[in-house]
Each structure stands twice: as structure tokens, then as C-alpha cells.
Enzyme design. Structure first.
Site, PDB file in Angstrom:
ATOM      1  N   GLY A 136       2.318   2.647  10.871  1.00 22.20           N
ATOM      2  CA  GLY A 136       3.256   3.754  10.715  1.00 22.20           C
ATOM      3  C   GLY A 136       3.985   4.145  11.991  1.00 22.20           C
ATOM      4  CD  GLU A 194      -2.936   5.686   6.687  1.00 18.29           C
ATOM      5  OE1 GLU A 194      -3.000   5.686   5.450  1.00 18.29           O
ATOM      6  OE2 GLU A 194      -1.925   5.301   7.324  1.00 18.29           O
ATOM      7  CE  LYS A 219      -0.295   3.361   4.713  1.00 22.20           C
ATOM      8  NZ  LYS A 219      -0.175   3.522   6.164  1.00 22.20           N
ATOM      9  N   GLY A 251       4.753   1.711   4.776  1.00 21.12           N
ATOM     10  CA  GLY A 251       6.067   2.353   4.650  1.00 21.12           C
ATOM     11  C   GLY A 251       7.150   1.463   4.048  1.00 21.12           C
ATOM     12  CD  GLU A 291      -3.589  -2.303   7.582  1.00 19.37           C
ATOM     13  OE1 GLU A 291      -2.458  -2.513   7.133  1.00 19.37           O
ATOM     14  OE2 GLU A 291      -4.250  -1.285   7.306  1.00 19.37           O
ATOM     15  CG  HIS A 313      -5.957   2.046   5.316  1.00 20.98           C
ATOM     16  ND1 HIS A 313      -5.547   3.001   6.213  1.00 20.98           N
ATOM     17  CD2 HIS A 313      -4.927   1.185   5.159  1.00 20.98           C
ATOM     18  CE1 HIS A 313      -4.291   2.720   6.574  1.00 20.98           C
ATOM     19  NE2 HIS A 313      -3.903   1.635   5.948  1.00 20.98           N
ATOM     20  CB  SER A 321       5.091  -1.370  12.261  1.00 23.25           C
ATOM     21  OG  SER A 321       4.693  -0.027  12.500  1.00 23.25           O
ATOM     22  CG  ASN A 377      -1.730   1.215   1.415  1.00 24.85           C
ATOM     23  OD1 ASN A 377      -1.813   2.034   0.500  1.00 24.85           O
ATOM     24  ND2 ASN A 377      -2.354   1.365   2.581  1.00 24.85           N
TER      25      ASN A 377
HETATM   26  P1  PGA Z   1       2.715   0.637   7.729  1.00 21.10           P
HETATM   27  O1  PGA Z   1       1.220   0.790   7.148  1.00 21.10           O
HETATM   28  O2  PGA Z   1       3.279  -0.620   7.155  1.00 21.10           O
HETATM   29  O3  PGA Z   1       3.429   1.865   7.265  1.00 21.10           O
HETATM   30  O4  PGA Z   1       2.583   0.568   9.218  1.00 21.10           O
HETATM   31  C1  PGA Z   1       0.401  -0.315   6.943  1.00 21.10           C
HETATM   32  C2  PGA Z   1      -0.914   0.112   6.378  1.00 21.10           C
HETATM   33  O5  PGA Z   1      -1.413   1.177   6.743  1.00 21.10           O
HETATM   34  O6  PGA Z   1      -1.497  -0.584   5.520  1.00 21.10           O
END
Ligand code: PGA
Length: 260
Positions: A173, A97, A11, A235, A167, A95, A213, A9
Site C-alpha cells: 500500500g 495487516e 481487503k 489496491g 509481501e 496477511h 504495490s 485481495n
Molecule cells: P497492495 O497490497 O497491492 O495494495 O500493496 C498487497 C497486499 O496487501 O496483499
């Protein structure tokens, strides 16, 4: 058996100048990697370019969001047929976010899940608790509510085209991942719910990914947890070499638990 799956992803990262070399390096780095499926989810604006790069490679293409309707007067929105036309087979839905920043509700997310499935694509339905919910002992309550709402009125045979992603919001993140046993506990709970809500067969076949993460350093131990079927990666998917390593480790962890 469930084939492990890693979804990148990206983003809101990736102008074409970044996206093209990243997709190319991931494709080339994964040429000989077996026992795992990989999907790249670039921003909408890079879907066509990444589609050209990965077509024929075995790497799948996904989008990060969509509108719940197939067309209509919705300025600035993208409909599922526009995505499938570009070669998308997956769409991330719900998601955290988007739940937080865009105020997406369970009801809207359910409409998106049904729209993605109606268009023949796979919906990657994200669920997960906040740090506060975990502190209050509400982890199972939260994910159960999100799962039940997300799958409302989804035909049992279409559930085979759903991928779940657990998640935890506190792990996204932050550099603090859920441990394999913390994630495994929630995944087991979700699988039990699938069995109750849909069928035993659905529960046995639907893949449940862990996200939050995930990086090359923890990917193998997470994937070696029997209830974890792969990773949704933010990330760490933006660095080609790091992501290729992460995919290899996830495949290795999956083989350890499922056999080659
Ligand atoms: P992250 O994000 O690997 O940066 O923690 C995962 C996600 O939001 O799908």
C-alpha cells in the site's frame, strides 16, 4: 512448470454495489487471457455474489481469512467449511495487516493453514519483513521464522496445496514495490527452505507470489523474474481495467521466463 497466478485481495472494499460490477468486468476482461490463473478474494459478504459471477469462467474464488476451527462458539467468526461451501478454493492466511492489527501469531496462523488444507482448499500463506527488519539485516530471519512456523505439522503431500506470498510490509500500500531482484532473492531463499523442510519436489511446484504495490506498470518485470510466480494484489485489484491489464502483463512476463 508452475502456472503464474494473480490473486486479487480486495481487503475491506466492496459493498455488493461495488463488488458485482467489479467482478463482472474482471471476468469479461479476462475471457481470452491464457497462461495464467486468477483468483478474486472479496470481503466475506460479497463471496456468494462473486461466486455466482465467476462460476464457470475459470476465475477462482478466495477468502481473506478464516477461523482455525470447523465450527464452534466463536461469535463473529467464519469457518473453512462455510467458505468452501460458497465455492472458495483459496484462503489468504497470515496477511501482515492481520498480524499487525489483530495480533495474529505464527501459532494461530499455522492452525489456520492446517484448517484450510484439512478442508481441501489452498492456503495462501503470507510472509514478509518490516522496513526496520530489512534495515537490520533480518529479512531472511523473519521470513524463515514465518515459513517454518506456518508449515509446522503440515503433511508433505498437503504442501502442494500451499501458495506462498512474499509481501514485504514496507511495500504494501505504499507505492514502493520491491524490485524484481530484491523479491527474487527472498523467493529463492524461501524455495531453498521448502526444499530443506519438505522436499525438492515441493520446492519445485509450490508457487511463490510477490505482493506489495504491484500494478500494471511493474507487473511484467516482476513476473519475468524466474523465482516470481505471480502476484498478490491489493489496491490495484480494485480497478477492473487496471487489474485486467496487470493480469495480462503478469502472463506475458511468465511466458517470457517459462516459455508458452
Ligand atoms: P497492495 O497490497 O497491492 O495494495 O500493496 C498487497 C497486499 O496487501 O496483499
Amino acid at each position: 512448470m508452475r502456472t503464474p497466478l494473480c490473486i486479487a485481495n480486495w481487503k475491506m472494499h466492496g459493498t455488493l454495489a461495488d463488488a458485482r460490477p467489479l467482478a463482472t468486468a474482471v471476468r469479461d476482461g479476462l475471457r481470452r487471457v491464457k497462461d495464467i490463473e486468477v483468483v478474486l478474494c472479496p470481503p466475506f459478504t460479497a463471496l456468494a455474489a462473486v461466486s455466482e459471477i465467476v462460476t464457470g469462467s475459470g476465475i477462482g474464488l478466495g477468502a481473506q481469512n478464516c477461523h482455525p476451527e470447523a465450527f464452534g462458539p466463536h461469535t463473529g467468526e467464519i469457518a473453512p467449511p462455510m467458505l468452501s461451501e460458497l465455492g472458495c478454493r483459496y484462503v489468504i492466511v497470515g496477511h501482515s495487516e492481520r498480524r499487525r492489527e489483530m495480533g495474529e501469531t505464527d501459532e494461530l496462523i499455522n492452525r489456520k493453514v492446517r484448517a484450510v488444507l484439512a478442508d481441501g482448499m489452498t492456503a495462501v500463506l503470507c510472509v514478509g519483513e518490516t522496513a526496520e527488519e530489512r534495515r537490520q539485516g533480518l529479512t531472511f530471519t523473519t521470513v524463515e521464522g514465518q515459513l517454518r512456523a506456518g508449515l509446522t505439522d503440515v503433511a508433505p503431500d498437503a504442501v502442494a496445496r500451499v501458495v506462498l506470498a512474499y509481501e514485504p510490509v514496507w511495500a504494501i500500500g505504499t507505492g514502493v514495490n520491491a524490485t524484481p531482484s530484491q523479491a527474487g532473492e527472498v523467493h529463492g531463499y524461501l524455495r531453498g527452505l521448502l526444499s530443506e523442510l519438505i522436499s525438492k519436489d515441493a520446492a519445485a511446484t509450490v508457487r511463490i507470489l510477490y505482493g506489495g504495490s504491484v500494478k500494471a506498470e511493474n507487473a511484467e518485470s516482476l513476473a519475468a523474474e524466474p523465482e516470481i510466480d505471480g502476484a498478490l494484489v491489493g489496491g490495484a485489484s480494485l480497478n477492473a481495467q487496471g487489474f485486467v491489464n496487470l493480469v495480462k502483463k503478469t502472463a506475458r512476463g511468465g511466458v517470457a521466463v517459462r516459455g508458452a
